[in-house]
Design a protein around this motif. Structure first.
Motif, PDB file in Angstrom:
ATOM      1  N   PHE A  98       4.981 -25.935  31.154  1.00 21.06           N
ATOM      2  CA  PHE A  98       4.693 -26.950  31.782  1.00 21.06           C
ATOM      3  C   PHE A  98       3.572 -26.493  32.948  1.00 21.06           C
ATOM      4  O   PHE A  98       2.594 -27.554  33.105  1.00 21.06           O
ATOM      5  CB  PHE A  98       5.706 -27.761  32.536  1.00 21.06           C
ATOM      6  CG  PHE A  98       5.642 -28.692  33.376  1.00 21.06           C
ATOM      7  CD1 PHE A  98       4.817 -30.010  32.836  1.00 21.06           C
ATOM      8  CD2 PHE A  98       5.458 -28.812  34.791  1.00 21.06           C
ATOM      9  CE1 PHE A  98       4.782 -30.997  33.533  1.00 21.06           C
ATOM     10  CE2 PHE A  98       4.912 -29.901  35.382  1.00 21.06           C
ATOM     11  CZ  PHE A  98       4.659 -30.945  34.817  1.00 21.06           C
ATOM     12  N   GLU A  99       3.656 -25.504  33.466  1.00 25.13           N
ATOM     13  CA  GLU A  99       2.675 -25.152  34.562  1.00 25.13           C
ATOM     14  C   GLU A  99       1.421 -24.540  34.076  1.00 25.13           C
ATOM     15  O   GLU A  99       0.434 -24.264  34.719  1.00 25.13           O
ATOM     16  CB  GLU A  99       3.273 -24.121  35.504  1.00 25.13           C
ATOM     17  CG  GLU A  99       4.247 -24.751  36.483  1.00 25.13           C
ATOM     18  CD  GLU A  99       3.663 -25.616  37.568  1.00 25.13           C
ATOM     19  OE1 GLU A  99       3.842 -26.847  37.650  1.00 25.13           O
ATOM     20  OE2 GLU A  99       2.653 -25.075  38.208  1.00 25.13           O
ATOM     21  N   GLY A 100       1.448 -24.380  32.629  1.00 26.83           N
ATOM     22  CA  GLY A 100       0.087 -23.978  32.123  1.00 26.83           C
ATOM     23  C   GLY A 100       0.187 -22.616  31.120  1.00 26.83           C
ATOM     24  O   GLY A 100      -0.735 -22.136  30.581  1.00 26.83           O
ATOM     25  N   LEU A 111       8.697 -24.411  19.729  1.00 31.80           N
ATOM     26  CA  LEU A 111       8.879 -25.892  18.964  1.00 31.80           C
ATOM     27  C   LEU A 111       9.060 -26.741  20.265  1.00 31.80           C
ATOM     28  O   LEU A 111       8.177 -27.955  20.209  1.00 31.80           O
ATOM     29  CB  LEU A 111      10.135 -25.751  18.380  1.00 31.80           C
ATOM     30  CG  LEU A 111      10.345 -26.764  17.299  1.00 31.80           C
ATOM     31  CD1 LEU A 111       9.307 -26.757  16.021  1.00 31.80           C
ATOM     32  CD2 LEU A 111      11.800 -27.153  16.804  1.00 31.80           C
ATOM     33  N   ILE A 112       9.758 -26.750  21.233  1.00 33.71           N
ATOM     34  CA  ILE A 112      10.000 -27.619  22.447  1.00 33.71           C
ATOM     35  C   ILE A 112       8.655 -27.649  23.081  1.00 33.71           C
ATOM     36  O   ILE A 112       8.331 -28.990  23.423  1.00 33.71           O
ATOM     37  CB  ILE A 112      10.932 -27.125  23.168  1.00 33.71           C
ATOM     38  CG1 ILE A 112      12.372 -26.849  22.492  1.00 33.71           C
ATOM     39  CG2 ILE A 112      11.340 -27.896  24.608  1.00 33.71           C
ATOM     40  CD1 ILE A 112      13.659 -26.141  23.408  1.00 33.71           C
ATOM     41  N   THR A 113       7.989 -26.591  23.256  1.00 34.18           N
ATOM     42  CA  THR A 113       6.776 -26.844  24.270  1.00 34.18           C
ATOM     43  C   THR A 113       5.686 -27.517  23.499  1.00 34.18           C
ATOM     44  O   THR A 113       4.891 -27.999  23.993  1.00 34.18           O
ATOM     45  CB  THR A 113       6.529 -25.429  25.076  1.00 34.18           C
ATOM     46  OG1 THR A 113       6.283 -24.618  23.764  1.00 34.18           O
ATOM     47  CG2 THR A 113       7.644 -24.899  25.864  1.00 34.18           C
ATOM     48  N   GLN A 114       5.451 -27.142  22.202  1.00 39.34           N
ATOM     49  CA  GLN A 114       4.444 -27.653  21.298  1.00 39.34           C
ATOM     50  C   GLN A 114       4.653 -29.095  21.216  1.00 39.34           C
ATOM     51  O   GLN A 114       3.719 -29.800  21.133  1.00 39.34           O
ATOM     52  CB  GLN A 114       4.436 -27.032  19.992  1.00 39.34           C
ATOM     53  CG  GLN A 114       3.995 -25.418  19.798  1.00 39.34           C
ATOM     54  CD  GLN A 114       2.206 -25.344  20.231  1.00 39.34           C
ATOM     55  OE1 GLN A 114       1.373 -26.577  19.905  1.00 39.34           O
ATOM     56  NE2 GLN A 114       1.800 -24.241  20.366  1.00 39.34           N
ATOM     57  N   ASN A 150      -0.919 -29.462  25.317  1.00 32.34           N
ATOM     58  CA  ASN A 150      -2.001 -28.973  25.885  1.00 32.34           C
ATOM     59  C   ASN A 150      -1.857 -27.546  26.619  1.00 32.34           C
ATOM     60  O   ASN A 150      -2.591 -26.655  26.108  1.00 32.34           O
ATOM     61  CB  ASN A 150      -2.593 -30.017  26.845  1.00 32.34           C
ATOM     62  CG  ASN A 150      -3.835 -29.356  27.730  1.00 32.34           C
ATOM     63  OD1 ASN A 150      -4.743 -28.953  27.077  1.00 32.34           O
ATOM     64  ND2 ASN A 150      -3.995 -29.653  28.983  1.00 32.34           N
ATOM     65  N   GLN A 151      -0.807 -27.779  27.236  1.00 31.36           N
ATOM     66  CA  GLN A 151      -0.760 -26.214  28.318  1.00 31.36           C
ATOM     67  C   GLN A 151      -0.276 -25.247  27.076  1.00 31.36           C
ATOM     68  O   GLN A 151      -0.750 -24.096  27.010  1.00 31.36           O
ATOM     69  CB  GLN A 151       0.629 -26.363  29.168  1.00 31.36           C
ATOM     70  CG  GLN A 151       0.208 -27.247  30.103  1.00 31.36           C
ATOM     71  CD  GLN A 151       0.807 -28.797  30.170  1.00 31.36           C
ATOM     72  OE1 GLN A 151       0.520 -29.161  29.116  1.00 31.36           O
ATOM     73  NE2 GLN A 151       1.537 -29.096  31.253  1.00 31.36           N
ATOM     74  N   GLY A 198     -14.171 -23.570  26.847  1.00 35.05           N
ATOM     75  CA  GLY A 198     -13.670 -22.742  27.721  1.00 35.05           C
ATOM     76  C   GLY A 198     -11.948 -23.334  27.809  1.00 35.05           C
ATOM     77  O   GLY A 198     -11.600 -24.003  27.313  1.00 35.05           O
ATOM     78  N   SER A 199     -11.351 -22.283  28.785  1.00 32.88           N
ATOM     79  CA  SER A 199     -10.147 -22.736  29.239  1.00 32.88           C
ATOM     80  C   SER A 199      -9.815 -22.992  30.727  1.00 32.88           C
ATOM     81  O   SER A 199     -10.843 -22.314  31.324  1.00 32.88           O
ATOM     82  CB  SER A 199      -8.918 -21.879  28.756  1.00 32.88           C
ATOM     83  OG  SER A 199      -7.651 -21.910  29.666  1.00 32.88           O
ATOM     84  N   LYS A 200      -9.232 -23.803  30.985  1.00 33.97           N
ATOM     85  CA  LYS A 200      -9.162 -24.132  32.374  1.00 33.97           C
ATOM     86  C   LYS A 200      -8.546 -22.966  33.306  1.00 33.97           C
ATOM     87  O   LYS A 200      -8.912 -22.978  34.349  1.00 33.97           O
ATOM     88  CB  LYS A 200      -8.088 -25.476  32.479  1.00 33.97           C
ATOM     89  CG  LYS A 200      -8.005 -26.072  33.829  1.00 33.97           C
ATOM     90  CD  LYS A 200      -7.244 -27.155  34.018  1.00 33.97           C
ATOM     91  CE  LYS A 200      -5.879 -26.699  34.640  1.00 33.97           C
ATOM     92  NZ  LYS A 200      -4.745 -27.827  34.740  1.00 33.97           N
ATOM     93  N   LEU A 201      -7.782 -22.263  32.713  1.00 33.53           N
ATOM     94  CA  LEU A 201      -7.198 -21.146  33.345  1.00 33.53           C
ATOM     95  C   LEU A 201      -7.910 -19.913  33.169  1.00 33.53           C
ATOM     96  O   LEU A 201      -7.707 -18.735  33.821  1.00 33.53           O
ATOM     97  CB  LEU A 201      -5.945 -20.931  32.904  1.00 33.53           C
ATOM     98  CG  LEU A 201      -4.794 -22.022  32.962  1.00 33.53           C
ATOM     99  CD1 LEU A 201      -3.672 -21.615  32.016  1.00 33.53           C
ATOM    100  CD2 LEU A 201      -4.716 -22.357  34.758  1.00 33.53           C
TER     101      LEU A 201
END
Lengths: 565, 188
Positions: A194-196, B29-32, B37-38, B52-55
């Motif tokens: 969630f945080e990235g 699975l859960i996070t996809q 996005n993250q 690019g990536s924000k991070l």
């Protein structure tokens, strides 16, 4: 500014202290096989695992318990070694990475099974996704579980009397994975994403930047690894920069959660210990000693780093930011460095190598004390208990009484084993450091020259021996020489210390618990806390003073005189 | 002993399946599904192309962009890491002295913020401090022919505060800020 920073340290300690009791109580229930809220889901799984693995779940004495543990870890090393050597034949190898060389594979296999996670290689270009999840993530769980169960077995030696057995290794192992490590990691991973943090199996992304350059951004199942990396005090990074990399530690909040996760289980185990011996104050005493030592280190490193490098004479503003990330700032980096080395985690969110001499010496001292300030999950607690036994023994000598701890008489056999366990670490550190300094292969390692180069060597050897895994990362340790000696140091620092430790447990469990008398040294007051700290510093710390003088301490004074190398 | 060995092998296999296959796949699975996005690396798209990536920090050298911090790997994301130079390293002190003298030329009145002349630990730091962004405003304004006040407003807009008011430091994401610059003001 400084007040706000100190407030972060305060919040950190407060949250750990608040969580210690509930989690400590939960851990006690898990290992005493009392009911917990996860039983309906996990008990059937547990039974199935015992059935499939043909595990004998009867109580074991210390020799059987230790044998099972050693056998399990030996198989773990072999498994991991094979995965590393064969990764080119295995799936999820997008970048067509070659098999890992034998010396490095040996080093990695030992490193991850011994809960060290020392990494002399660059993960981005060395290990495939398959290796990361089925090799390294798995050992992050299993090595942490191994540490926890050994601590539990050691606690039983005090809790039980006139008994021969200290529990069952397989049962404790399965329960610590299913009841403790997996649920905590699941929750934490989801927050991390969630945080990235990324969590995918995509190949690296090719990007055209705003200024038209190309950039290749690696991806991967990062979050599932990060949570257990912190919770299990493993510390091995998915990327070379470890938790400094914004994919491994995207926000200040993930930074804080990682620090909490690193201390969480180790701190809770002190409370579990108190509950097992039916006097929670015994646990709080150990935790107090740990926290006093921890706070000392955190404050020294923070004030060093915030004051900046006196050698920089230009018109600048700010403390020492070399090797640190802007989002964490100086406090977020200094605190993390102390947390990760006090607990034997070894994850880093800043480059310790670029800390000021006395800022970087505190992480090193934490490691040298033997990872007992919270320490590795489990191993920190039994390490601390060895020092407690030593403290009781020394004070017993001073007043001329047979020393006893928690009603158990401490006699010649236990004290011999304890001293052996405590001395293995400094012997290992000094011998291997000396060897590296006189060997032509060894002196090729450091990046920096002068006393800082020596500090890089002794940090590497200490980190491997005490199973921490962080480094003064300038050193090039991916050579046959360093892979071999740090590999050996990790084996000695983990398994050779465990044997006398478990022997101590085996002899303590047989003893009766004697009710305390007016002559008994109370181990629940401030006097004992100070005594314990004193013993840790004199027995555990002083032995390194000459070596430290040649490294960071002399570097500090040379820096003040304006000398560079 | 042999029975113990059998258990050790089987236990390793079973726990590998549980912690090495079921666990990471469940999280994936859960996070996809919930935070795709993250979970896919916080990538930034412009005209349907990934830029690019924000991070992950990018290198910027031209005068009309805000510059990131020095990077040991020059923002090559396939290898991350810091300089690892020690505090008494001549190379480090010389580098800091040289680059702060260079920066001084574009803004001689205020001291150089330390993050602009020190390499990050990752080599990919996506942020600079607010002070470091403010330091560069005169250069950007001149190169893009806009007032300093408008640039400052944009910088403030892209300043992230301390998280939850407590954790971390105030910071500016260089890539996001430069993207916004490009959108609002054309290149000179």
């Amino acid at each position: 500014m400084i007040l706000a920073d100190i407030f972060q340290i305060f919040i950190y300690c407060l949250i750990i202290l608040v969580l210690t009791k509930p989690l400590g109580s939960y851990l006690t229930k898990v290992f005493n096989r009392e009911n917990t809220f996860l039983d309906p889901i996990l008990c059937p799984v547990e039974k199935l695992i015992y059935k499939l693995s043909a595990a004998n779940t009867e109580e074991q004495d210390w020799i059987q318990y230790t044998k099972s543990m050693l056998l399990f870890n030996f198989i773990g090393i072999i498994f991991l070694y094979l995965i590393l050597r064969l990764q080119n034949f295995l799936p999820f190898n997008y970048e067509h990475l070659s098999p890992i060389s034998p010396d490095l594979a040996f080093n990695i296999a030992v490193s991850f099974t011994s809960n060290t996670n020392w990494q002399s290689y660059i993960p981005e270009t060395t290990t495939s996704y398959f290796t990361e999840i089925l090799g390294l993530t798995v050992q992050n769980f299993l090595s942490a579980a191994t540490g926890i169960v050994l601590a539990i077995a050691f606690m039983r030696a005090f809790a039980r009397e006139s008994s021969n057995t200290i529990g069952n290794f397989w049962g404790d192992l399965v329960r610590s994975v299913l009841w403790i490590l997996l649920p905590l990691s699941l929750v934490l991973s989801i927050v991390f994403v969630f945080e990235g943090m990324p969590q995918n199996f995509n190949p690296p992304v090719h990007v055209q930047t705003l200024e038209g350059k190309t950039q290749i951004i690696p991806q991967g199942p990062v979050a599932s690894r990060e949570s257990i990396k912190a919770l299990g005090t493993n510390g091995g990074g998915f990327f070379n920069a470890n938790s400094a990399h914004s994919y491994e530690n995207p926000t200040p909040l993930t930074n804080f959660l990682q620090m909490l996760a690193i201390f969480l289980i180790g701190a809770a185990l002190t409370n579990t210990f108190g509950r097992m011996v039916k006097d929670q104050r015994q646990g709080w005493v150990l935790l107090s000693a740990m926290f006093i030592l921890f706070l000392g280190g955190a404050l020294i490193t923070y004030f060093q780093e915030i004051s900046g490098n006196p050698l920089i004479k230009s018109f600048i503003t700010g403390g020492n930011m070399e090797g640190k990330e802007v989002r964490f700032g100086i406090i977020g980096s200094a605190l993390y460095s102390i947390v990760t080395t006090a607990a034997s985690c070894g994850a880093v969110n800043s480059m310790h190598d670029s800390f000021l001499p006395l800022g970087g010496v505190m992480p090193l001292i934490n490691i040298m004390l033997g990872e007992i300030i919270i320490g590795g999950v489990g191993s920190g607690l039994y390490g601390m208990l060895l020092f407690a036994i030593m403290a009781v023994f020394i004070s017993g000598l001073m007043v001329g009484r047979t020393p006893e701890y928690l009603g158990k008489k401490i006699e010649a056999k236990e004290i011999k084993m304890t001293v052996l366990a405590v001395l293995i670490l400094p012997i290992c550190v000094h011998c291997f450091t000396a060897l590296s300094c006189i060997s032509s292969y060894g002196v090729k390692g450091p990046l920096n020259i002068g006393p800082h180069g020596f500090a890089e060597i002794i940090y590497a050897i200490s980190s491997a021996s005490a199973n921490n895994g962080s480094s003064f990362a300038g050193i090039n340790a991916n050579t046959s020489f360093y892979n071999l000696i740090t590999g050996l140091a990790m084996l000695i620092g983990r398994f050779l210390i465990i044997i006398p430790t478990m022997a101590t447990a085996g002899s303590l469990v047989r003893k009766k618990i004697i009710p305390s008398s007016p002559g008994t040294l109370p181990t629940t007051n401030l006097t004992f806390v100070s005594l314990l700290i004193l013993v840790i510093i004199t027995v555990g710390g002083l032995v390194y003073f000459p070596a430290l003088s040649l490294g960071p301490i002399v570097e500090h004074f040379l820096m003040l005189k304006g000398i560079t190398f | 002993m042999l029975k113990n060995l059998k258990t050790a092998v089987l236990m390793t296999l079973i726990l590998t399946i549980v912690t090495g296959i079921i666990y990471p796949l469940a999280i994936t699975l859960i996070t996809q599904v919930s935070f795709s996005n993250q979970a896919n690396g916080s990538l930034i798209f412009k005209n349907k192309k990934i830029i690019g990536s924000k991070l992950i920090g990018q290198s910027f050298t031209s005068a009309e962009y805000f510059h990131p911090r020095p990077s040991e790997s020059n923002y090559d994301a396939s290898k991350s890491g810091g300089s690892n130079l020690g505090p008494t390293s001549k190379k480090l002190i010389d580098r800091i002295t040289f680059s702060s003298l260079e920066l001084q030329k574009e803004n001689p009145d205020i001291p150089v913020p330390i993050d602009l002349v020190t390499a990050s630990g990752s080599g990919l730091d996506p942020h600079i401090s607010l002070k470091a962004a403010e330091f560069q405003i005169p250069r950007i304004s001149k190169a893009r022919n806009i007032t300093k006040e408008r640039t400052l407003i944009l910088v403030k807009k892209y300043t992230e505060p301390k998280q939850l008011g407590i954790f971390g430091e105030e910071r500016v994401n260089v890539l996001l800020l430069n993207l916004a610059l490009d959108e609002l003001f054309s290149h000179s």
